[in-house]
Design a protein around this motif. Sequence first.
Motif, PDB file in Angstrom:
ATOM      1  N   UNK A 112      -3.220  -5.326   1.437  1.00 52.49           N
ATOM      2  CA  UNK A 112      -3.267  -6.780   1.393  1.00 52.49           C
ATOM      3  C   UNK A 112      -1.865  -7.371   1.355  1.00 52.49           C
ATOM      4  N   UNK A 113      -1.098  -6.986   0.351  1.00 53.34           N
ATOM      5  CA  UNK A 113       0.184  -7.628   0.085  1.00 53.34           C
ATOM      6  C   UNK A 113       1.153  -7.495   1.256  1.00 53.34           C
ATOM      7  N   UNK A 114       1.110  -6.377   1.977  1.00 56.52           N
ATOM      8  CA  UNK A 114       2.051  -6.148   3.073  1.00 56.52           C
ATOM      9  C   UNK A 114       1.506  -6.540   4.441  1.00 56.52           C
ATOM     10  N   UNK A 115       0.185  -6.748   4.550  1.00 51.99           N
ATOM     11  CA  UNK A 115      -0.398  -6.980   5.867  1.00 51.99           C
ATOM     12  C   UNK A 115      -1.158  -8.301   6.011  1.00 51.99           C
ATOM     13  N   UNK A 116      -1.261  -9.074   4.932  1.00 51.00           N
ATOM     14  CA  UNK A 116      -2.071 -10.291   4.972  1.00 51.00           C
ATOM     15  C   UNK A 116      -1.283 -11.480   4.424  1.00 51.00           C
ATOM     16  N   UNK A 117      -0.262 -11.932   5.159  1.00 42.04           N
ATOM     17  CA  UNK A 117       0.630 -12.967   4.638  1.00 42.04           C
ATOM     18  C   UNK A 117      -0.059 -14.297   4.316  1.00 42.04           C
TER      19      UNK A 117
END
Length: 179
Positions: A112-117
């Motif tokens: 989530x944190x790295x791929x869902x800005x």
Amino acid sequence: MAFFKFPLVLFISSLLLHAAFCETVCEDLPTDVCAFSIASSGKRCLLETYATRDGKVEYQCRTSEVMVEGMTDYIETDECVNACGVDRNSVGISSDALLEPQFTSKLCSPACFQKCPNIVDLYFNLAAGEGAFLPDLCDAARTNPHRSMIQLMSSGAAPGPVASEASTSFIGAPASAPM
């Protein structure tokens, strides 16, 4: 008879105009993709309820006044919705979710944190509205979930059942997430 056809023609032509320019208009989105979407104007879409004339409660997609920096015409993917643990059927979004260790764990996960800005930006702003820094909450959640909850609660996010209604933030804190 032609008088009644004119509004219909205007409505249909406005839909075709939006489609021709590939514009995302919140009010035109189906309710099952409304939440976590961003209109062409850069404003967040939000899911609201309303009562019909026969007393049933239905959903509608509306444009909020909250601008998103650097993102337009965006409909969140199912992959990000699942990875981040959010619900497309949420009516209103609150920082209270950050108090739930299971939610914070999913939000802070690399998937989530790295791929869902988009979703991260939304919750980054909600945390900032509570006086917390989302990356710090994520670090605390990874090392000590109870400490992260205490950190958020000490910032005033959810001091108690009576005051929590007044201190709950909804979409729109002023800070923006790092990208």
